[in-house]
Write a protein that holds these residues in place. Structure first.
Motif, PDB file in Angstrom:
ATOM      1  N   MET A 173      40.531  28.796  27.808  1.00 47.63           N
ATOM      2  CA  MET A 173      40.513  30.244  27.576  1.00 47.63           C
ATOM      3  C   MET A 173      41.921  30.738  27.309  1.00 47.63           C
ATOM      4  O   MET A 173      42.896  30.130  27.770  1.00 47.63           O
ATOM      5  N   ASP A 174      41.988  31.851  26.573  1.00 46.52           N
ATOM      6  CA  ASP A 174      43.279  32.490  26.323  1.00 46.52           C
ATOM      7  C   ASP A 174      43.993  32.768  27.647  1.00 46.52           C
ATOM      8  O   ASP A 174      43.367  33.279  28.596  1.00 46.52           O
ATOM      9  N   PRO A 175      45.288  32.463  27.761  1.00 46.19           N
ATOM     10  CA  PRO A 175      45.998  32.637  29.034  1.00 46.19           C
ATOM     11  C   PRO A 175      46.031  34.086  29.519  1.00 46.19           C
ATOM     12  O   PRO A 175      46.016  34.339  30.729  1.00 46.19           O
ATOM     13  N   HIS A 176      46.072  35.050  28.580  1.00 44.62           N
ATOM     14  CA  HIS A 176      46.073  36.454  28.990  1.00 44.62           C
ATOM     15  C   HIS A 176      44.737  36.848  29.613  1.00 44.62           C
ATOM     16  O   HIS A 176      44.687  37.577  30.614  1.00 44.62           O
ATOM     17  N   LEU A 177      43.647  36.364  29.019  1.00 51.58           N
ATOM     18  CA  LEU A 177      42.322  36.666  29.580  1.00 51.58           C
ATOM     19  C   LEU A 177      42.123  35.956  30.911  1.00 51.58           C
ATOM     20  O   LEU A 177      41.507  36.501  31.829  1.00 51.58           O
ATOM     21  N   ALA A 178      42.649  34.722  31.018  1.00 52.80           N
ATOM     22  CA  ALA A 178      42.565  33.995  32.291  1.00 52.80           C
ATOM     23  C   ALA A 178      43.319  34.746  33.381  1.00 52.80           C
ATOM     24  O   ALA A 178      42.858  34.824  34.533  1.00 52.80           O
ATOM     25  N   ALA A 179      44.476  35.328  33.028  1.00 51.46           N
ATOM     26  CA  ALA A 179      45.257  36.094  34.010  1.00 51.46           C
ATOM     27  C   ALA A 179      44.499  37.350  34.432  1.00 51.46           C
ATOM     28  O   ALA A 179      44.531  37.748  35.602  1.00 51.46           O
ATOM     29  N   TYR A 180      43.791  37.969  33.475  1.00 54.40           N
ATOM     30  CA  TYR A 180      43.009  39.164  33.803  1.00 54.40           C
ATOM     31  C   TYR A 180      41.856  38.827  34.745  1.00 54.40           C
ATOM     32  O   TYR A 180      41.582  39.546  35.717  1.00 54.40           O
ATOM     33  N   LEU A 181      41.184  37.722  34.482  1.00 53.67           N
ATOM     34  CA  LEU A 181      40.097  37.298  35.358  1.00 53.67           C
ATOM     35  C   LEU A 181      40.612  36.990  36.763  1.00 53.67           C
ATOM     36  O   LEU A 181      39.947  37.301  37.764  1.00 53.67           O
ATOM     37  N   GLU A 182      41.773  36.405  36.856  1.00 55.17           N
ATOM     38  CA  GLU A 182      42.369  36.132  38.169  1.00 55.17           C
ATOM     39  C   GLU A 182      42.697  37.441  38.877  1.00 55.17           C
ATOM     40  O   GLU A 182      42.529  37.556  40.098  1.00 55.17           O
ATOM     41  N   TYR A 183      43.160  38.426  38.115  1.00 55.38           N
ATOM     42  CA  TYR A 183      43.415  39.751  38.690  1.00 55.38           C
ATOM     43  C   TYR A 183      42.122  40.353  39.257  1.00 55.38           C
ATOM     44  O   TYR A 183      42.110  40.905  40.367  1.00 55.38           O
ATOM     45  N   LEU A 184      41.029  40.232  38.481  1.00 55.03           N
ATOM     46  CA  LEU A 184      39.743  40.756  38.961  1.00 55.03           C
ATOM     47  C   LEU A 184      39.288  40.032  40.220  1.00 55.03           C
ATOM     48  O   LEU A 184      38.711  40.646  41.131  1.00 55.03           O
ATOM     49  N   ARG A 185      39.527  38.727  40.271  1.00 57.29           N
ATOM     50  CA  ARG A 185      39.098  37.939  41.429  1.00 57.29           C
ATOM     51  C   ARG A 185      39.948  38.233  42.661  1.00 57.29           C
ATOM     52  O   ARG A 185      39.415  38.494  43.744  1.00 57.29           O
ATOM     53  N   SER A 186      41.277  38.223  42.508  1.00 56.59           N
ATOM     54  CA  SER A 186      42.168  38.307  43.668  1.00 56.59           C
ATOM     55  C   SER A 186      42.484  39.740  44.084  1.00 56.59           C
ATOM     56  O   SER A 186      42.593  40.030  45.275  1.00 56.59           O
ATOM     57  N   GLN A 187      42.600  40.651  43.093  1.00 61.16           N
ATOM     58  CA  GLN A 187      42.987  42.023  43.412  1.00 61.16           C
ATOM     59  C   GLN A 187      41.784  42.956  43.535  1.00 61.16           C
ATOM     60  O   GLN A 187      41.691  43.732  44.474  1.00 61.16           O
ATOM     61  N   ARG A 188      40.877  42.848  42.564  1.00 63.43           N
ATOM     62  CA  ARG A 188      39.698  43.719  42.597  1.00 63.43           C
ATOM     63  C   ARG A 188      38.605  43.175  43.500  1.00 63.43           C
ATOM     64  O   ARG A 188      37.654  43.891  43.832  1.00 63.43           O
ATOM     65  N   LYS A 189      38.700  41.893  43.879  1.00 63.42           N
ATOM     66  CA  LYS A 189      37.739  41.258  44.798  1.00 63.42           C
ATOM     67  C   LYS A 189      36.309  41.304  44.257  1.00 63.42           C
ATOM     68  O   LYS A 189      35.356  41.535  45.011  1.00 63.42           O
ATOM     69  N   LEU A 190      36.155  41.077  42.954  1.00 67.15           N
ATOM     70  CA  LEU A 190      34.813  41.096  42.375  1.00 67.15           C
ATOM     71  C   LEU A 190      34.034  39.848  42.784  1.00 67.15           C
ATOM     72  O   LEU A 190      34.608  38.777  42.996  1.00 67.15           O
ATOM     73  N   ALA A 191      32.740  40.004  42.880  1.00 64.24           N
ATOM     74  CA  ALA A 191      31.867  38.892  43.280  1.00 64.24           C
ATOM     75  C   ALA A 191      31.838  37.828  42.189  1.00 64.24           C
ATOM     76  O   ALA A 191      32.117  38.099  41.016  1.00 64.24           O
ATOM     77  N   ALA A 192      31.466  36.611  42.575  1.00 63.93           N
ATOM     78  CA  ALA A 192      31.467  35.480  41.643  1.00 63.93           C
ATOM     79  C   ALA A 192      30.532  35.734  40.466  1.00 63.93           C
ATOM     80  O   ALA A 192      30.869  35.415  39.313  1.00 63.93           O
ATOM     81  N   LEU A 193      29.351  36.324  40.722  1.00 66.54           N
ATOM     82  CA  LEU A 193      28.406  36.580  39.641  1.00 66.54           C
ATOM     83  C   LEU A 193      28.966  37.620  38.675  1.00 66.54           C
ATOM     84  O   LEU A 193      28.816  37.495  37.450  1.00 66.54           O
TER      85      LEU A 193
END
Length: 318
Positions: free
Chosen positions: A1-21
């Protein structure tokens, strides 16, 4: 995946605490954004590129609600990328208007009749498990994922084990299901006597399937024939089969029992805020859709009962 999009997904996971689904849905939507960008640099991406991609989605038959969700994910990502200096300001993409389909809810008497139907007669373990799941869905208005994430009270010390994290648990004494809903928010959902009886019957049989270890599956409230936690897909399949065996006209799915719970609670209590709390809705606007169902119910009662609402018979017209 594009590194910028991967960084955004990590932000959603670690900062926004979004669920896995939820993260999986974002990942799918961002893959479409990457396709829309093509060989362009992020700084060269313009609104007309994204509008063209949205038009292509519409041409492929994607419904307006799905397109709107995808565009919303794109907007959030592009805003974040703009804050990081990767691209220009996010374009103001307008989503196509989606038809407001009311959720499908069963009438009160039909719901009661349905839940009294016999389960799978040749498999008493599954029949008991199914009845407990379906009663709890209707009694508490749980989402399918919330129900499948429930644990039975874990063994002593299991809750302290690092590999054990409970997404929810059942409290038989207090008649409460403690669940993790959207946004990782915990809430306590009460359940009634019918669900309690069905749970007690299932829990007497559950040890025949339960694993004797400290795994997540060993503490799951609802188990399949192999002793593993019931998945959402299996729950959907079982409840559809149950509805078909009962002769239900429409396709039965877990959310239909959640809709029925909400509609029937609102019809009985009229307390929109309480129903919102029980459903775990962050916004009361999500709950207000059930007021339309309530008005439909009242209209049917009026048409059936009020003397001025009844249509004239052929004899009266003659």
């Amino acid at each position: 995946m594009d590194p910028h999009l991967a960084a955004y997904l990590e932000y959603l996971r670690s900062q926004r605490k979004l669920a896995a689904l939820t993260l999986k849905h974002y990942e799918r939507d961002l893959a479409l954004l990457l396709q829309a960008k093509g060989d362009l640099d992020w700084s060269a991406l313009q609104e007309h590129h994204l509008r063209k991609a949205a038009a292509q989605m519409h041409a492929r038959g994607l419904n307006p609600r799905s397109i709107a969700r995808t565009l919303s994910a794109w907007r959030g990502c592009l805003r974040w990328l703009a804050q990081q200096g990767v691209c220009a300001a996010a374009p103001a993409l307008r989503a196509p208007k989606a038809a407001k389909n009311l959720p499908k809810a069963l009438p009160v008497d039909q719901t009661g009749w349905l839940l009294e139907q016999e389960g799978k007669p040749d498999d008493p373990l599954r029949a008991a498990c199914d009845r407990a799941m379906f009663e709890l869905l209707y009694s508490s208005g749980l989402r399918a994922s919330e129900l499948c994430g429930l644990d039975w009270q874990p063994a002593q010390g299991a809750a302290d084990a690092p590999q054990y994290r409970s997404a929810g648990w059942i409290d038989m004494d207090e008649h409460m299901a403690h669940v993790t809903g959207k946004g990782n928010k915990m809430r306590a959902a009460p359940f009634g006597g019918k669900a309690l009886q069905a749970l007690q019957a299932w829990l007497t049989l559950r040890p025949q399937l339960a694993r004797q270890d400290n795994s997540r599956d060993a503490h799951a409230l609802f188990l399949n024939q192999r002793g593993k936690r019931i998945s959402v897909r299996v729950l959907e399949w079982r409840i559809a089969q149950f509805g078909a065996r009962a002769g239900l006209d429409s396709h039965l799915h877990p959310h239909m029992l959640r809709h029925s719970f909400a509609s029937h609670m609102l019809q009985s209590s009229g307390d929109l805020r309480a129903v919102q709390e029980m459903l775990g809705h962050a916004s009361i606007a999500s709950t207000q859709v059930y007021t339309a169902l309530d008005f439909q119910h009242l209209a049917r009662v009026y048409d059936a009962a009020h003397p001025r609402a009844k249509r004239k018979t052929n004899e009266q017209e003659g």
